[in-house]
Enzyme design. Sequence first.
Site, PDB file in Angstrom:
ATOM      1  N   PHE A 132       0.851  -1.187   0.000  1.00 30.55           N
ATOM      2  CA  PHE A 132       0.000   0.000   0.000  1.00 30.55           C
ATOM      3  C   PHE A 132       0.889   1.239   0.000  1.00 30.55           C
ATOM      4  CE2 PHE A 132      -2.985   3.097   1.894  1.00 30.55           C
ATOM      5  CZ  PHE A 132      -4.029   2.942   1.000  1.00 30.55           C
ATOM      6  N   ASP A 204       2.104  -5.113   8.483  1.00 25.06           N
ATOM      7  CA  ASP A 204       0.891  -4.299   8.398  1.00 25.06           C
ATOM      8  C   ASP A 204      -0.286  -5.269   8.248  1.00 25.06           C
ATOM      9  OD1 ASP A 204      -1.291  -2.742   7.609  1.00 25.06           O
ATOM     10  OD2 ASP A 204      -0.075  -1.368   6.420  1.00 25.06           O
ATOM     11  N   TYR A 229     -11.044   0.064  10.954  1.00 22.51           N
ATOM     12  CA  TYR A 229     -12.254   0.466  10.231  1.00 22.51           C
ATOM     13  C   TYR A 229     -12.610  -0.464   9.089  1.00 22.51           C
ATOM     14  CZ  TYR A 229      -8.660   2.871   7.401  1.00 22.51           C
ATOM     15  OH  TYR A 229      -7.546   3.175   6.662  1.00 22.51           O
ATOM     16  N   LYS A 230     -11.817  -1.491   8.830  1.00 20.43           N
ATOM     17  CA  LYS A 230     -12.146  -2.443   7.771  1.00 20.43           C
ATOM     18  C   LYS A 230     -12.918  -3.613   8.390  1.00 20.43           C
ATOM     19  CE  LYS A 230      -7.956  -1.161   5.195  1.00 20.43           C
ATOM     20  NZ  LYS A 230      -8.563  -0.234   4.229  1.00 20.43           N
ATOM     21  N   ARG A 378     -12.481  -5.046  -6.809  1.00 21.88           N
ATOM     22  CA  ARG A 378     -12.281  -5.740  -5.537  1.00 21.88           C
ATOM     23  C   ARG A 378     -13.635  -6.028  -4.880  1.00 21.88           C
ATOM     24  NH1 ARG A 378      -8.340  -2.897  -1.430  1.00 21.88           N
ATOM     25  NH2 ARG A 378     -10.178  -1.551  -1.279  1.00 21.88           N
TER      26      ARG A 378
END
Length: 417
Positions: A132, A204, A229-230, A378
């Site tokens: 990322f 990560d 938050y995922k 995705r």
Amino acid sequence: MTHLNSRDACLAMDARDPLAPLRDGFDLPDGVIYLDGNSLGARPRAALARAQEVVAREWGQDLIRSWNSAGWFEMPKRLGDRLAPLIGAHAGEVVVTDTTSLNLFKALAAALAIQQQRAPERKVIVTERANFPTDIYMADGLARWLDRGYSIRLVDSPGELETAVDADCAVMMLTHVNYRTGWQHDMAALSKHAHAQGALALWDLAHSAGAVPLDLNRDGADFAVGCTYKYLNGGPGSPAFIWVPQQHQAAFSHPLTGWWSHARPFAMSHGFEAADGIGRALCGTQPVVSLALVECGLDIFEQTDMASIREKSLALTDLFIALVEKRCARHPLKLVTPREHARRGSQVSFTHPHGYAVMAALIERGVIGDYREPEIMRFGFTPLYTRYGDVWDAVEVLRDILDNERYDIHAARSAVT
């Protein structure tokens, strides 16, 4: 799950699903199939009442007293202890605080400081070019700021990592599950290799925590960060977390030495003295309302276990892959997510030459996934609330779009984030 060749068969699976009751813990809009929990988790039903409680009573009525009476001050550590079992951490090793980027900066700075004492000649940070972007940005920014000759070594495929992590490597910094493809690394094997070369392993977990079973202590990680938050359903921009194992806590140091990481924060002394334990991973005053909502997501996880979540995740993603490849076979879709279970996170990604426009059409029809360049659609599967019937219906909408709709690429650009 490839035998589920009808909608009725999928609905029958939902009726037998032991995790099905957990869906009631979420407030999901009617007419929407939500397959973007890998980007932003759905709202726990309890979150609205909890936010109202914090704002109206704890803040509105009790005011500053709530730092003590409502436990605001201890919330980062308390939430960290509740999150710890989901990632294979011990009590006192996790705090929920700051952002993933800031926590990555802290962890990488600490790792480099440890290596500066052990082996100052090591000047390379190894990561993937497909990582990322913010992870690479933070590593590059820290390396330039330190101005001690550090460099970033980018590899183009997972197969290059063993060679890249060599005697020059100070830290191997990897994202456990790739945000584009869903590729999942073998954390234990790569951490072991890093240690054999004298490097430290920083992970990560943004696309792993709450989605796949993790055991950081068993698998030999040195530091880890992640977001809430995922798959953890903490809310948009909810605070991230950082894991520092007991073995590294005494040596853990970083430049962001705010007053919350002070050994005696209310002494207001002029010199900094780091707190003991995981408290030294904190920085400044915490966002209380956002922190409070994280707990609503964690409450739901305590009603199940990660093994059950993983079993359903693999069943959902197996089903989605099989149905797309069967029912959309005449269209130029290419699977970029690993078929092998050990290498797959909880998302499925397909490419399509007009992927952006196709995703925009899906969202317009109530099937919410997302898009990443180049050409990648995705689809994230959150077993706490995604149903087998949702998978069937989503593929049917995708098939209908591919069979019958033309793609207005320019219009689509304003419809997908």
